[in-house]
Scaffold this motif. Sequence first.
Motif, PDB file in Angstrom:
ATOM      1  N   GLY A 135       0.778  -1.232   0.000  1.00  0.00           N
ATOM      2  CA  GLY A 135       0.000   0.000   0.000  1.00  0.00           C
ATOM      3  C   GLY A 135       0.804   1.275   0.000  1.00  0.00           C
ATOM      4  N   GLN A 160      -1.270  -3.452  -5.204  1.00  0.00           N
ATOM      5  CA  GLN A 160      -1.741  -3.280  -3.830  1.00  0.00           C
ATOM      6  C   GLN A 160      -1.873  -1.810  -3.429  1.00  0.00           C
ATOM      7  N   LYS A 186      -8.591  -6.637  -2.559  1.00  0.00           N
ATOM      8  CA  LYS A 186      -7.908  -5.354  -2.671  1.00  0.00           C
ATOM      9  C   LYS A 186      -8.751  -4.226  -2.069  1.00  0.00           C
ATOM     10  N   ASN A 187      -8.104  -3.096  -1.790  1.00  0.00           N
ATOM     11  CA  ASN A 187      -8.834  -1.941  -1.265  1.00  0.00           C
ATOM     12  C   ASN A 187      -9.940  -1.511  -2.228  1.00  0.00           C
ATOM     13  N   LEU A 246     -13.909   4.913  -2.128  1.00  0.00           N
ATOM     14  CA  LEU A 246     -12.551   4.487  -1.819  1.00  0.00           C
ATOM     15  C   LEU A 246     -11.843   5.422  -0.836  1.00  0.00           C
ATOM     16  N   VAL A 249     -12.829   4.598   2.591  1.00  0.00           N
ATOM     17  CA  VAL A 249     -12.202   3.325   2.970  1.00  0.00           C
ATOM     18  C   VAL A 249     -10.764   3.561   3.407  1.00  0.00           C
ATOM     19  N   HIS A 250     -10.033   4.354   2.652  1.00  0.00           N
ATOM     20  CA  HIS A 250      -8.635   4.612   2.987  1.00  0.00           C
ATOM     21  C   HIS A 250      -8.499   5.414   4.272  1.00  0.00           C
ATOM     22  N   ARG A 253      -8.904   2.898   7.060  1.00  0.00           N
ATOM     23  CA  ARG A 253      -7.707   2.066   7.183  1.00  0.00           C
ATOM     24  C   ARG A 253      -6.580   2.845   7.864  1.00  0.00           C
ATOM     25  N   HIS A 287      -3.052  -1.268   2.388  1.00  0.00           N
ATOM     26  CA  HIS A 287      -3.620  -2.524   1.899  1.00  0.00           C
ATOM     27  C   HIS A 287      -3.347  -3.644   2.894  1.00  0.00           C
ATOM     28  N   HIS A 350      -8.695  -3.758   7.631  1.00  0.00           N
ATOM     29  CA  HIS A 350      -9.778  -3.319   6.756  1.00  0.00           C
ATOM     30  C   HIS A 350     -10.707  -2.311   7.449  1.00  0.00           C
ATOM     31  N   HIS A 351     -11.536  -1.676   6.634  1.00  0.00           N
ATOM     32  CA  HIS A 351     -12.343  -0.536   7.081  1.00  0.00           C
ATOM     33  C   HIS A 351     -13.556  -0.932   7.913  1.00  0.00           C
TER      34      HIS A 351
END
Length: 370
Positions: A135, A160, A186-187, A246, A249-250, A253, A287, A350-351
Amino acid sequence: MSISMVALGPDDLEERAEWLTALERTVDATAFCLGNEVTNFEAQACEFLDVPFALGVSNGTDALRIGLQALGVGPGDEVIVPATSFFASASSVAHLGATPVFADVLPETLQLDPAEAKRHITERTKAMMPVHLYGQAAPMGELLALAEETGIEVIEDAAQSFDARYEGRALGSLGRCGTFSFYVTKNLAAAGDAGMIVTRDEATFERMRSLRVHGDAGGYQHEHLGWNARMDGFQGAILSIRLERLRAVHAARAKNAGRYHAAIEARGLSDIVRPLGLTDGSDHVWHQYIVRVPNRDHVMQSLRDQGIGCAVYYPSTLPSQPVFANLGHRDGDFPVAEAGCRDVLGLPIHHRLKDEDPDRVIAAIAETLA
């Protein structure tokens, strides 16, 4: 309560409904292979990554093969590949009749070591493949300078690291071309297999677009031996939906990574449970959250016994794979990568984790190592 290693499928009922609507739309349009859904996702990805050209393909491995072939890699050529990565980074080179030449990695990040890459360059070296592992970026400043100095091509394996940046520029956009995987873990995940290649060079893009469909230049005229590597319409539709989510999500994370850092520090484990370092100039999309721990296999089994997901990425180096035995590598040839294979452990990042999950994971590790 168990803690899963990965989060698969739609995040909630709202997203699930969006997936089903996308499926209906794709079926009604009979856009099963390529089509408008893929074209729309390609355009969104171009804007997201600030690149002029993006090509949706069937999976991340085909993205690598097409990218390498577009760069002219073939029999007799060599491609520099880090000794630590997923198998496809090397197999894609071998499938084209070229030789993967493995280079050791940096101990802090397990990314390709520029000094080791330089040491392995020969007159047969056609390209270099930095892998943006877990990541974050490989040390692209040094690697791009090396490529310019030697005249070799750079293809980025960013499978990734979609949306990660190096000095403000999206990974995948720094070399001649960059490749991504949208495998289900994957993300940015499809509902199956899918991948993408991006480039800033129009001639490279046109060649890759032909290679995606058997080297067809139009009118059933085949100028190259290409691949059947088209993204299907449903995957394009799903990826468009997931791309909109996304950044959230990031952010989740990144918060979980911060919670892991804090838990390790709070329990006085910094010298025992050691997260990988950060590449200078890179951000991180997490990731994977990778730590190095003593008695790794014992720790891993203990966590699993407690219902805590974890995994090893990767338990052996690429040069040690049986399929590459003909290259003649021996134990000790890649000491940094080999050491990493013995003690790295991936923890859930993970989120969908709960706020308290990272501390629970680290507490379980502390108890195991006590």
